[in-house]
Structure formats: C-alpha cells, structure tokens
Design a protein around this motif. Sequence first.
Motif, PDB file in Angstrom:
ATOM      1  N   ILE A   1       0.666  -1.255   0.119  1.00 15.02           N
ATOM      2  CA  ILE A   1      -0.083   0.200  -0.011  1.00 15.02           C
ATOM      3  C   ILE A   1       0.907   1.365   0.019  1.00 15.02           C
ATOM      4  CG2 ILE A   1      -1.841   1.228   1.252  1.00 15.02           C
ATOM      5  CD1 ILE A   1      -2.901  -1.494   0.073  1.00 15.02           C
ATOM      6  N   SER A   2       1.719   1.348   0.995  1.00 15.56           N
ATOM      7  CA  SER A   2       2.789   2.428   0.961  1.00 15.56           C
ATOM      8  C   SER A   2       3.993   1.932   1.280  1.00 15.56           C
ATOM      9  CB  SER A   2       2.315   3.561   2.064  1.00 15.56           C
ATOM     10  OG  SER A   2       3.122   4.559   2.362  1.00 15.56           O
ATOM     11  N   LEU A   3       5.214   2.526   0.755  1.00  9.97           N
ATOM     12  CA  LEU A   3       6.457   2.249   0.946  1.00  9.97           C
ATOM     13  C   LEU A   3       6.875   2.593   2.611  1.00  9.97           C
ATOM     14  CD1 LEU A   3       8.228   2.562  -2.382  1.00  9.97           C
ATOM     15  CD2 LEU A   3       7.966   0.711  -1.051  1.00  9.97           C
ATOM     16  N   PHE A   4       6.118   3.435   3.057  1.00 16.51           N
ATOM     17  CA  PHE A   4       6.403   3.957   4.408  1.00 16.51           C
ATOM     18  C   PHE A   4       5.236   3.796   5.350  1.00 16.51           C
ATOM     19  CE2 PHE A   4       8.830   6.446   1.545  1.00 16.51           C
ATOM     20  CZ  PHE A   4      10.065   6.479   1.947  1.00 16.51           C
ATOM     21  N   GLY A   5       5.629   2.742   6.392  1.00 13.22           N
ATOM     22  CA  GLY A   5       4.441   2.673   7.187  1.00 13.22           C
ATOM     23  C   GLY A   5       4.664   3.619   8.578  1.00 13.22           C
ATOM     24  N   SER A   6       4.362   3.145   9.666  1.00 12.15           N
ATOM     25  CA  SER A   6       4.466   4.049  11.003  1.00 12.15           C
ATOM     26  C   SER A   6       6.013   4.248  10.920  1.00 12.15           C
ATOM     27  CB  SER A   6       3.788   3.426  12.207  1.00 12.15           C
ATOM     28  OG  SER A   6       4.307   2.208  12.318  1.00 12.15           O
ATOM     29  N   GLN A   7       6.766   3.404  10.890  1.00  8.64           N
ATOM     30  CA  GLN A   7       8.392   3.529  10.929  1.00  8.64           C
ATOM     31  C   GLN A   7       8.958   3.737   9.578  1.00  8.64           C
ATOM     32  OE1 GLN A   7      10.156   1.313  14.139  1.00  8.64           O
ATOM     33  NE2 GLN A   7       8.280   0.515  14.473  1.00  8.64           N
ATOM     34  N   VAL A   8      10.176   4.254   9.375  1.00  7.02           N
ATOM     35  CA  VAL A   8      10.696   4.482   8.352  1.00  7.02           C
ATOM     36  C   VAL A   8      10.928   3.096   7.643  1.00  7.02           C
ATOM     37  CG1 VAL A   8      12.830   5.508   7.022  1.00  7.02           C
ATOM     38  CG2 VAL A   8      11.602   6.636   9.344  1.00  7.02           C
ATOM     39  N   MET A   9      11.581   2.248   8.348  1.00  6.95           N
ATOM     40  CA  MET A   9      11.919   0.857   8.017  1.00  6.95           C
ATOM     41  C   MET A   9      10.724  -0.083   7.642  1.00  6.95           C
ATOM     42  SD  MET A   9      12.026   0.963  11.511  1.00  6.95           S
ATOM     43  CE  MET A   9      13.982   0.968  12.075  1.00  6.95           C
ATOM     44  N   THR A  10       9.789   0.196   7.800  1.00 12.56           N
ATOM     45  CA  THR A  10       8.554  -0.690   7.584  1.00 12.56           C
ATOM     46  C   THR A  10       7.654   0.055   6.494  1.00 12.56           C
ATOM     47  OG1 THR A  10       6.909   0.551   9.109  1.00 12.56           O
ATOM     48  CG2 THR A  10       8.427  -1.464  10.086  1.00 12.56           C
ATOM     49  N   MET A  11       6.866  -0.996   5.738  1.00 11.22           N
ATOM     50  CA  MET A  11       6.093  -0.539   4.867  1.00 11.22           C
ATOM     51  C   MET A  11       4.486  -1.153   4.981  1.00 11.22           C
ATOM     52  SD  MET A  11       7.706  -2.600   1.836  1.00 11.22           S
ATOM     53  CE  MET A  11       7.828  -4.613   1.794  1.00 11.22           C
ATOM     54  N   GLN A  12       3.782  -0.393   4.446  1.00  8.42           N
ATOM     55  CA  GLN A  12       2.263  -0.918   4.420  1.00  8.42           C
ATOM     56  C   GLN A  12       2.055  -1.798   3.520  1.00  8.42           C
ATOM     57  OE1 GLN A  12      -0.175   2.670   5.545  1.00  8.42           O
ATOM     58  NE2 GLN A  12      -0.579   1.737   7.116  1.00  8.42           N
ATOM     59  N   CYS A  13       1.215  -2.795   3.814  1.00  8.97           N
ATOM     60  CA  CYS A  13       1.015  -3.934   2.996  1.00  8.97           C
ATOM     61  C   CYS A  13      -0.475  -4.292   3.232  1.00  8.97           C
ATOM     62  CB  CYS A  13       1.950  -5.010   2.999  1.00  8.97           C
ATOM     63  SG  CYS A  13       3.669  -4.962   2.684  1.00  8.97           S
TER      64      CYS A  13
END
Length: 65
Positions: free
Chosen positions: A39-51
Amino acid sequence: MREQKNAPALPSPAGGGGEMPPSENPGCPFCRSKDTEVISLFGSQVMTMQCKCRACGNFFEASKY
Ligand SMILES: [Zn+2]
C-alpha cells in the motif's frame, strides 16, 4: 619547493540507481500468503512499509530490511 597536498578522494556514490522497491512481496503474517500488495512504502516507521493481504484482507506492516 612547496609540499603538494593530495587531492581529497571523492566519496563514491553508493548505488546511484535510486531506491528500488523490494522484488519480492512480503508474506502475510496472518495467513502466510504471498498474495500481498504494497500500500505504502512507508509505514508508521521508516523501515516498515504498509501492505495488504489479498487472501485474507488484513493490513500489516512489513520490514523492508
Ligand atoms: Zn493474509
């Protein structure tokens, strides 16, 4: 005669190809399906992404590293 200083070495650019998306989709932590979409290359943290998992419909965050 003056002592000539060495020219400072230029820092070599790391990579230089820009950021590449991960080639392999992360597996769903709920149903372990690989049928996921980012969904997004940036989740709640910089090293995570939303899927999102297409199989079970759950959202999850995956580590990029
Ligand atoms: Zn799932």
